[in-house]
Design a protein around this motif. Structure first.
Motif, short mmCIF file in Angstrom:
data_model
loop_
_atom_site.label_atom_id
_atom_site.label_comp_id
_atom_site.label_asym_id
_atom_site.label_seq_id
_atom_site.Cartn_x
_atom_site.Cartn_y
_atom_site.Cartn_z
N GLU A 33 0.97 -1.22 -0.17
CA GLU A 33 -0.05 0.38 0.07
C GLU A 33 0.58 1.31 -0.03
O GLU A 33 1.28 1.45 0.47
CB GLU A 33 -0.66 -0.19 1.27
N TYR A 34 0.28 2.25 -0.64
CA TYR A 34 1.93 3.84 -1.44
C TYR A 34 0.49 4.18 -0.76
O TYR A 34 -1.31 4.61 -1.11
CB TYR A 34 1.73 3.60 -2.09
N ASP A 35 0.72 5.84 0.32
CA ASP A 35 -0.44 6.70 -0.21
C ASP A 35 -0.79 7.92 -1.59
O ASP A 35 0.29 7.39 -2.30
CB ASP A 35 -0.03 7.84 1.17
N GLU A 36 -1.10 8.74 -1.60
CA GLU A 36 -1.34 9.38 -3.01
C GLU A 36 0.18 10.25 -3.60
O GLU A 36 0.36 9.95 -4.46
CB GLU A 36 -1.98 10.02 -2.55
N GLN A 88 2.80 9.26 -2.82
CA GLN A 88 4.06 8.01 -3.30
C GLN A 88 3.73 7.55 -4.46
O GLN A 88 4.63 6.95 -5.40
CB GLN A 88 3.81 6.68 -1.99
N LYS A 89 2.10 7.09 -4.53
CA LYS A 89 1.75 6.67 -5.84
C LYS A 89 1.90 7.24 -6.93
O LYS A 89 2.65 7.11 -8.32
CB LYS A 89 0.43 6.30 -6.25
N ALA A 106 9.38 7.51 -1.85
CA ALA A 106 8.51 6.92 -1.88
C ALA A 106 8.85 4.78 -2.49
O ALA A 106 7.49 4.75 -3.22
CB ALA A 106 7.62 7.11 -2.81
N GLY A 148 6.49 1.14 1.35
CA GLY A 148 4.73 1.30 1.09
C GLY A 148 4.57 1.10 2.85
O GLY A 148 5.43 1.22 3.23
N LEU A 149 3.79 1.53 2.97
CA LEU A 149 2.83 1.44 4.33
C LEU A 149 2.65 0.62 4.89
O LEU A 149 3.05 0.36 5.97
CB LEU A 149 1.38 2.57 4.66
N ASN A 150 3.10 -0.90 4.17
CA ASN A 150 2.35 -1.73 5.03
C ASN A 150 3.78 -2.98 4.92
O ASN A 150 3.81 -3.43 5.67
CB ASN A 150 1.30 -2.93 5.22
#
Length: 177
Positions: free
Chosen positions: A39-42, A44-45, A103, A106-108
């Motif tokens: 999962e990435y935030d906006e 990072q995407k 970036a 990932g968040l997880n």
């Protein structure tokens, strides 16, 4: 096609298939929530999309340059070695850009697991390369053989590791100021 070449092609295809399955399992292990998808935030995407664009152009430019090499030039390397170079360059460009821009993780993502995995993969590839070199299987009849790809993979992980360390050092410097 000779029996030997057919066997190598089948072996390579099986290796790629097994590698993809292992990659999915490893991705699950790398993430804290054991999901395959990171999962990435906006932000990072958006950065990752730019990284993919730069990587795409890197691969295309390098492959286009290879097209300019005359067929009679006889590059002293197996085709797989020649075509893995732009793939690895593209990976370094994409990952390096994302690491530098903050970036990549990932968040997880469990960073400790990820770093251990990267070091293990690098060591396995360095070992495979040096084993081929020691057994005189790296260059056969003046042609660079497939085990050179192991060196490319190991160097790729090392370069990304250095970029990560530089980024971490830069982040610490900014935090101190």
């Amino acid at each position: 096609m000779e029996k030997y070449e057919l066997g190598r092609s089948v072996g390579l295809a099986v290796g790629v298939a097994v590698g993809l399955v292992l990659a999915l399992l490893v991705m699950r292990y790398m993430n804290k929530d054991h999901k395959v998808k990171t999962e990435y935030d906006e932000m990072q995407k958006a950065i990752r999309n730019i990284g993919y664009k730069y990587a795409f152009y890197t691969v295309i430019i390098f492959e286009a340059l290879l097209c300019l090499v005359p067929a009679s030039a006889q590059i002293p390397a197996e085709p797989i070695v020649i075509h893995f170079i732009p793939i690895f360059l593209g990976i370094v460009v994409q990952c390096g850009y994302c690491i530098w821009k903050g970036a990549y993780v990932g968040l997880n993502t469990n960073m400790k697991r990820y770093l251990i995995f990267a070091v293990v993969i690098s060591l396995i590839n360095f070992f495979s390369f040096f084993a081929a070199w020691k057994n005189d299987a790296l260059i056969v009849d003046g042609v660079l053989q497939t085990p050179f790809v192991n060196l490319l993979c190991a160097v790729m992980f090392a370069v990304l590791g250095v970029i990560g360390l530089l980024r971490r050092s830069a982040d610490r410097g900014e935090a101190e100021e």
